[in-house]
Design an enzyme around this catalytic site. Sequence first.
Site, PDB file in Angstrom:
ATOM      1  CD  GLN A   1      -3.565   0.560   0.261  1.00  0.00           C
ATOM      2  OE1 GLN A   1      -3.301  -0.209  -0.403  1.00  0.00           O
ATOM      3  NE2 GLN A   1      -3.923   2.019   0.201  1.00  0.00           N
ATOM      4  CG  PHE A   2       1.686   3.825  -3.570  1.00  0.00           C
ATOM      5  CD1 PHE A   2       1.488   5.132  -3.780  1.00  0.00           C
ATOM      6  CD2 PHE A   2       1.367   3.170  -4.555  1.00  0.00           C
ATOM      7  CE1 PHE A   2       1.387   5.191  -4.751  1.00  0.00           C
ATOM      8  CE2 PHE A   2      -0.100   3.343  -5.054  1.00  0.00           C
ATOM      9  CZ  PHE A   2       0.287   5.336  -5.473  1.00  0.00           C
ATOM     10  CB  THR A   3      -1.962   5.223  -0.482  1.00  0.00           C
ATOM     11  OG1 THR A   3      -2.337   4.222   0.111  1.00  0.00           O
ATOM     12  CG2 THR A   3      -2.107   5.438  -2.177  1.00  0.00           C
TER      13      THR A   3
END
Length: 146
Positions: A78-80
Site C-alpha cells: 500500500q504505497f498510499t
Amino acid sequence: MRVVLQRVCSAAVRVNGEVTGSTGPGLYALVGVGHASTKEDARWLATKTEGLRVFSDDQGLMNRSVAEIGGGVLAISQFTLYGDARKGRRPSFIAAAPPQRAQRLYEVYCDALRVPVGRGVFGAHMDIEAHLDGPVTILLRREGGV
C-alpha cells in the site's frame, strides 16, 4: 516502513476476479515502504505483527497474538500510506519508495512472518474484502532502524 493492522474475522483479495490471498481469523496488513525503509525494518515489523497482543483471551482482554490464536495475515502492499495531503487537494507520494525497492521489502516482510500469509499482487488493482473484528486498528512504523 508503515503497517496498518486490522483485526479481522476474515479477509480476501481478488485480482481480475481471482482470489490471490486470504485469511480466516487474523490480521489484515496494509504495508507501505518509504525511501528510508530497510530489510531490518521489514523483519522487525513482521515480528511485531505476529507477536502483537490484540486478540481476546478467556477473560476478554487483548492478551493473545495472531500466532497464539492460530490465525493468519493478509498482507497488501500500500504505497498510499506515504501519501502527504498537507498541501492542496491531491496527495503527494514522493515519500514512497520506488516500486522495485518497495516490492523487495514487502516480500521481506511477508517472508519473515511465521504465520500463514495471504498476499495481494504487487502493483495490481485489487478488490479487497475484509470483515473487521472489533474494530481494532493499529499503526506500526519503523524507518531506518528507528
